[in-house]
Design a protein around this motif. Structure first.
Motif, PDB file in Angstrom:
ATOM      1  N   ILE A 176      99.626 -46.024  48.883  1.00 37.69           N
ATOM      2  CA  ILE A 176     100.260 -44.814  49.741  1.00 37.69           C
ATOM      3  C   ILE A 176     101.350 -44.101  48.496  1.00 37.69           C
ATOM      4  O   ILE A 176     101.704 -42.751  48.903  1.00 37.69           O
ATOM      5  N   ALA A 177     101.748 -44.476  47.590  1.00 37.45           N
ATOM      6  CA  ALA A 177     102.614 -43.802  46.422  1.00 37.45           C
ATOM      7  C   ALA A 177     101.955 -42.872  45.943  1.00 37.45           C
ATOM      8  O   ALA A 177     102.581 -41.753  45.587  1.00 37.45           O
ATOM      9  N   GLU A 178     100.617 -42.725  46.017  1.00 37.98           N
ATOM     10  CA  GLU A 178      99.799 -41.673  45.608  1.00 37.98           C
ATOM     11  C   GLU A 178      99.592 -40.555  46.390  1.00 37.98           C
ATOM     12  O   GLU A 178      98.931 -39.378  45.871  1.00 37.98           O
ATOM     13  N   LEU A 179      99.954 -40.716  47.658  1.00 34.72           N
ATOM     14  CA  LEU A 179      99.366 -39.561  48.540  1.00 34.72           C
ATOM     15  C   LEU A 179     100.526 -38.477  48.503  1.00 34.72           C
ATOM     16  O   LEU A 179     101.600 -38.647  48.083  1.00 34.72           O
ATOM     17  N   THR A 180     100.064 -37.539  49.091  1.00 37.23           N
ATOM     18  CA  THR A 180     101.041 -36.119  49.198  1.00 37.23           C
ATOM     19  C   THR A 180     101.700 -36.147  50.570  1.00 37.23           C
ATOM     20  O   THR A 180     101.229 -36.993  51.658  1.00 37.23           O
ATOM     21  N   VAL A 181     102.876 -35.577  50.796  1.00 34.68           N
ATOM     22  CA  VAL A 181     103.453 -35.772  52.009  1.00 34.68           C
ATOM     23  C   VAL A 181     102.556 -34.854  53.063  1.00 34.68           C
ATOM     24  O   VAL A 181     102.584 -35.365  54.310  1.00 34.68           O
ATOM     25  N   ASP A 182     101.849 -33.920  52.722  1.00 30.07           N
ATOM     26  CA  ASP A 182     100.967 -33.365  53.760  1.00 30.07           C
ATOM     27  C   ASP A 182      99.956 -34.168  54.099  1.00 30.07           C
ATOM     28  O   ASP A 182      99.442 -34.085  55.221  1.00 30.07           O
ATOM     29  N   GLU A 183      99.417 -35.179  53.406  1.00 30.14           N
ATOM     30  CA  GLU A 183      98.463 -36.059  53.825  1.00 30.14           C
ATOM     31  C   GLU A 183      98.977 -37.191  54.961  1.00 30.14           C
ATOM     32  O   GLU A 183      98.395 -37.361  55.767  1.00 30.14           O
ATOM     33  N   LEU A 184     100.177 -37.459  54.545  1.00 32.51           N
ATOM     34  CA  LEU A 184     100.778 -38.366  55.796  1.00 32.51           C
ATOM     35  C   LEU A 184     101.131 -37.485  57.046  1.00 32.51           C
ATOM     36  O   LEU A 184     100.961 -38.160  58.217  1.00 32.51           O
ATOM     37  N   ARG A 185     101.503 -36.393  56.769  1.00 33.24           N
ATOM     38  CA  ARG A 185     101.653 -35.568  57.664  1.00 33.24           C
ATOM     39  C   ARG A 185     100.709 -35.188  58.936  1.00 33.24           C
ATOM     40  O   ARG A 185     100.860 -35.176  60.077  1.00 33.24           O
ATOM     41  N   GLY A 186      99.347 -35.493  58.284  1.00 36.53           N
ATOM     42  CA  GLY A 186      98.334 -35.282  59.058  1.00 36.53           C
ATOM     43  C   GLY A 186      98.062 -36.325  60.218  1.00 36.53           C
ATOM     44  O   GLY A 186      97.183 -36.220  61.237  1.00 36.53           O
ATOM     45  N   LEU A 187      98.805 -37.505  59.973  1.00 40.70           N
ATOM     46  CA  LEU A 187      98.846 -38.446  60.870  1.00 40.70           C
ATOM     47  C   LEU A 187      99.895 -38.171  62.104  1.00 40.70           C
ATOM     48  O   LEU A 187      99.975 -39.164  62.868  1.00 40.70           O
ATOM     49  N   GLN A 188     100.725 -37.253  61.945  1.00 41.03           N
ATOM     50  CA  GLN A 188     101.896 -37.128  62.885  1.00 41.03           C
ATOM     51  C   GLN A 188     103.070 -37.505  62.363  1.00 41.03           C
ATOM     52  O   GLN A 188     103.828 -37.541  63.378  1.00 41.03           O
ATOM     53  N   LEU A 189     103.221 -38.130  61.285  1.00 44.39           N
ATOM     54  CA  LEU A 189     104.513 -38.298  60.853  1.00 44.39           C
ATOM     55  C   LEU A 189     105.334 -36.962  60.480  1.00 44.39           C
ATOM     56  O   LEU A 189     104.680 -36.023  60.167  1.00 44.39           O
ATOM     57  N   SER A 190     106.564 -37.076  60.564  1.00 46.60           N
ATOM     58  CA  SER A 190     107.464 -36.047  60.233  1.00 46.60           C
ATOM     59  C   SER A 190     107.470 -35.680  58.689  1.00 46.60           C
ATOM     60  O   SER A 190     107.148 -36.769  57.903  1.00 46.60           O
ATOM     61  N   ARG A 191     108.043 -34.595  58.225  1.00 41.60           N
ATOM     62  CA  ARG A 191     108.003 -34.675  56.841  1.00 41.60           C
ATOM     63  C   ARG A 191     108.881 -35.527  55.988  1.00 41.60           C
ATOM     64  O   ARG A 191     108.545 -35.994  55.166  1.00 41.60           O
ATOM     65  N   ARG A 192     110.002 -35.717  56.952  1.00 40.77           N
ATOM     66  CA  ARG A 192     111.040 -36.553  56.419  1.00 40.77           C
ATOM     67  C   ARG A 192     110.303 -38.045  56.238  1.00 40.77           C
ATOM     68  O   ARG A 192     110.704 -38.603  55.289  1.00 40.77           O
ATOM     69  N   LYS A 193     109.924 -38.446  57.337  1.00 47.25           N
ATOM     70  CA  LYS A 193     109.565 -39.908  57.186  1.00 47.25           C
ATOM     71  C   LYS A 193     108.225 -39.987  56.201  1.00 47.25           C
ATOM     72  O   LYS A 193     108.212 -41.099  55.632  1.00 47.25           O
ATOM     73  N   ALA A 194     107.306 -38.930  56.137  1.00 51.78           N
ATOM     74  CA  ALA A 194     106.351 -38.965  55.057  1.00 51.78           C
ATOM     75  C   ALA A 194     106.806 -39.226  53.714  1.00 51.78           C
ATOM     76  O   ALA A 194     106.448 -39.847  52.828  1.00 51.78           O
TER      77      ALA A 194
END
Length: 304
Positions: A176-194
């Motif tokens: 998870i540490a290697e991911l970008t914020v946008d990759e996690l936002r693709g799951l519908q996480l907010s930017r802050r939470k990502a």
């Protein structure tokens, strides 16, 4: 924790106040959960210990937990790790005598400890999973939080297939540490939470945040360290102290679910103020986490 090795399975001795059925009822509160599976009284949990993937089939037999190794027979050392995980997960090493005595004389808790006799704190032994779950759950309802957790697990968690059924592991912090914020936002996480989840993952990956080190320190010191991390406020720190680090005095007093549960149990027209809850909790000294957990449990009855 006493246990016996029977080669293809182990048996874990159980404390006096333990109900497997009550634990399963709590664990089964969402059909979106992936990191364990419940089926006809069997609790299935995939573990990764070193490089070994161990599928545990956990059932209750008389006064023991029977843990069958479904995919392969692990070494004795790995079996010890399995027993340690399950004991922590189901809080088997804790003596609840003092809690039940306290609760039996409490206006709010006395009915709950009779109704849910033997329920143990269902913990989250993995620090990254506990922190991530707490961050995901901030200011969203539980149903949506489970959907986010499921998406995260399916996208980035490892799995193994046994008899045409997939069993999942929660994602590793290094991945998870290697991911970008946008990759996690693709799951519908907010930017802050990502951002928060990736940051916490990096801290754990780099060894700057470890469960072992936190476990050695005094309560206030641990909480101070946790709230200093971006994305972790008082509620999240209290939740992790309670569910991961096993601190029975942890008390997420700002929790909305706790407020609702107290309101229902006391038949109030509105949720109690924090000052009122503080007064109630003076009677729960040293057992605030268990009081909270039993009150959370009562909410699921209200939803049925």
């Amino acid at each position: 924790m006493k246990w016996e090795d029977h080669h293809t399975h182990v048996e874990i001795a159980l404390p006096a106040d333990f109900s497997f059925q009550e634990c399963l009822r709590f664990l089964g509160r969402s059909d979106q959960e992936l990191v364990y599976t419940i089926n006809e009284g069997h609790l299935y949990k995939l573990l990764k210990i070193d490089t070994a993937f161990i599928l545990c089939d956990i059932t209750h037999k008389e006064n023991v937990l029977h843990v069958q190794f479904s995919n392969e027979v692990p070494t004795f050392a790995v079996k010890q790790e399995v027993v340690s995980f399950i004991s922590e997960w189901l809080d088997l090493d804790r003596d609840l005598t003092a809690f039940y005595h306290l609760a039996s004389q409490d206006e709010i808790l006395h009915k709950l400890v009779v109704r849910y006799q033997g329920l143990r704190m269902i913990r989250i032994p993995d620090l990254f999973e506990a922190l991530t779950w707490a961050i995901i759950g901030q200011q969203v309802n539980l149903t949506f939080a489970y959907k986010l957790k499921k998406r995260l697990t399916e996208m980035y968690g490892e799995h193994r297939t046994f008899r045409d059924k997939r069993y999942w592991l929660f994602p590793d912090p290094a991945s998870i540490a290697e991911l970008t914020v946008d990759e996690l936002r693709g799951l519908q996480l907010s930017r802050r939470k990502a951002e928060y989840i990736i940051y916490v993952a990096a801290l754990i990956r780099d060894g700057q945040l470890t469960k072992a080190e936190l476990g050695k320190r005094m309560y206030d010191s641990v909480k101070k360290s946790l709230v200093a991390i971006r994305g972790i406020g008082n509620w999240t720190a209290d939740y992790v102290l309670m569910k991961c680090l096993g601190r029975s005095e942890a008390f997420p007093i700002a929790d909305v679910g706790l407020h609702n549960a107290i309101k229902v149990q006391l038949g109030l027209h509105e949720k109690p103020a924090l000052k009122q809850i503080e007064m109630m909790a003076t009677k729960w000294e040293g057992w605030q986490a268990y009081a909270t957990f039993y009150l959370w449990r009562s909410l699921y009855d209200e939803q049925v």
